[in-house]
Design an enzyme around this catalytic site. Structure first.
Site, mmCIF file in Angstrom:
data_model
loop_
_atom_site.group_PDB
_atom_site.id
_atom_site.type_symbol
_atom_site.label_atom_id
_atom_site.label_comp_id
_atom_site.label_asym_id
_atom_site.label_seq_id
_atom_site.Cartn_x
_atom_site.Cartn_y
_atom_site.Cartn_z
ATOM 1 N N CYS A 29 0.792 -1.197 0.019
ATOM 2 C CA CYS A 29 0.087 0.055 -0.012
ATOM 3 C C CYS A 29 0.573 1.156 0.000
ATOM 4 O O CYS A 29 0.525 2.359 -0.268
ATOM 5 C CB CYS A 29 -1.000 -0.030 1.047
ATOM 6 S SG CYS A 29 -2.083 -1.388 1.176
ATOM 7 N N HIS A 37 -3.308 6.992 2.217
ATOM 8 C CA HIS A 37 -3.619 5.641 1.687
ATOM 9 C C HIS A 37 -4.993 5.282 2.351
ATOM 10 O O HIS A 37 -5.213 5.427 3.418
ATOM 11 C CB HIS A 37 -2.694 4.687 2.222
ATOM 12 C CG HIS A 37 -3.031 3.278 1.879
ATOM 13 N ND1 HIS A 37 -3.684 2.940 0.984
ATOM 14 C CD2 HIS A 37 -3.297 2.065 2.821
ATOM 15 C CE1 HIS A 37 -4.113 1.602 0.863
ATOM 16 N NE2 HIS A 37 -3.688 1.104 2.036
ATOM 17 N N ASN A 55 -10.030 -0.556 0.299
ATOM 18 C CA ASN A 55 -8.709 -0.227 0.277
ATOM 19 C C ASN A 55 -8.071 -1.005 -1.203
ATOM 20 O O ASN A 55 -8.227 -2.210 -1.315
ATOM 21 C CB ASN A 55 -8.028 -1.438 1.313
ATOM 22 C CG ASN A 55 -6.648 -0.840 1.521
ATOM 23 O OD1 ASN A 55 -5.765 -0.559 0.437
ATOM 24 N ND2 ASN A 55 -5.944 -1.360 2.650
#
Ligand code: COA
Length: 333
Positions: A118, A260, A290
């Protein structure tokens, strides 16, 4: 950031791509013991896009996002010198960037993958910046693309609710150091905590009979949600503050926080720790979950399309995730 800056760099354009199929929390609750209420309360996620089809991969999404970024500024792909593809779900362990290079027609570009989960987009942006700063290259395409749906255990309710598939792209160009818009960066890794979030390699129990070699395959995503949550809320504000302090900037100067997109509660807690108003948080995880390396460029691209981010705004970009790796970039848009 210590630099001998020869050239500056600016972000010229962004693009993004999402799969067409959307899956709500209610649909997920048909095959794991969960509910829309639980998922929304704990994560802020309402739905996610998943890449369906046997022949579909991150390459399809990365190509689409890249073409959109190129089209926005009518740039010919042959002008791209370098492509960095941030992904942890490649279509080929040897790399997928070269396929993106070929499919978009960027035949003068060198292309490679960068694996940092990520945090991949942040690390790729900083890597691109190095090539631009030294004057080695003029135009760099950075793509964040992940299809973690291929690596999620769809019977594990603690992880399968979180992730979605997407790609986001940004085109960076060198400019004079006076016009530089990447004001600073701050990066970190702590491998001691890698066990908290991984897609680990698992070898067969018995070795190849003649060679004593163990072969195997990768497992599904495993995550200690509580530890990852604590890590993000503790470390990301520190990284942002360090990054701002070292260029004598204050949190009051920040116009936008593009973090993020892991969990709405994490975004809010980070903003609260920094005393940054929640109005300055860019958040789209309600729609996408996500999306790993794609989450920051996807959020940036949407914020630009919605005319949220304007010229000269100070944008804090911060990524965090497996590794564990985390970091911040300050951009004057
Ligand atoms: N639906 C319903 N119940 C669930 C569930 C789900 N999808 N997932 C877990 N639960 C249950 C657990 O089994 C546990 O039950 P128990 O108390 O009977 O044992 C309970 O909910 C609490 O679980 P817990 O893991 O403590 O929840 P939490 O408040 O920590 O929330 C996360 C879980 C994953 C949402 C949260 O830890 C998180 O967001 N962590 C960060 C993850 C992340 O962002 N990862 C990517 C970083 S890049």
């Amino acid at each position: 950031m210590k630099s001998l800056m020869i050239q500056g760099a600016k972000i010229l354009s962004t693009g993004s791509a999402i799969p067409s199929s959307s899956f709500s929390n209610n649909e997920i609750s048909k095959f794991v013991d969960t509910s829309d209420e639980w998922i929304v309360t704990r994560t802020g996620i309402k739905e996610r896009r998943l890449l369906q089809g046997i022949d579909k991969s991150i390459i399809d999404l990365a190509v689409l996002a890249s073409k959109k970024a190129l089209d926005k500024i009518s740039m010919d792909p042959s002008q791209i010198d370098l492509i960095i593809l941030a992904t942890s779900s490649p279509h080929d362990l040897f790399g997928s960037a070269s396929k993106v290079q070929y499919q978009i027609g960027a035949l003068n570009a060198v292309a490679f993958d960068l694996t940092a989960a990520c945090s991949g987009f942040v690390l790729s942006l900083v890597t691109a910046f190095q090539f631009l700063q030294t004057g080695a290259y003029s135009n760099v395409l950075v793509v964040g693309a992940d299809v973690l749906s291929k690596w999620v255990d769809w019977s594990d309710r603690s992880t399968c609710i979180l992730f979605g598939d997407a790609a986001g792209a940004a085109i960076l160009q060198s400019c004079s150091s006076i016009d530089n818009s990447i004001l600073n960066f701050q990066l970190n890794t702590d491998g001691n905590y890698s066990k908290h979030l991984s897609i680990a390699y698992q070898h067969n129990i018995t070795p190849h009979s003649n060679l004593n070699l163990y072969q195997g395959s990768f497992k599904y995503i495993s995550m200690n949600g509580k530890e990852v949550y604590k890590f993000a809320v503790f470390q990301v504000p520190l990284s942002i503050l360090k990054c701002l302090n070292s260029v004598n900037m204050s949190v009051e100067e920040v116009d936008w926080l593009v973090l993020h997109q892991a969990n709405e509660r994490i975004l809010t807690a980070i903003a609260e720790k920094l005393s940054i108003s929640s109005n300055k948080i860019i958040s789209n995880l309600r729609k996408y979950g996500n999306t790993s390396a794609a989450s920051i460029p996807l959020a940036l691209d949407e914020a630009i399309q919605e005319d949220k981010i304007s010229h000269n705004d100070i944008v804090i970009i911060a990524g965090f995730g497996a590794g564990l790796t985390w970091g911040t970039i300050i951009v004057r848009w």
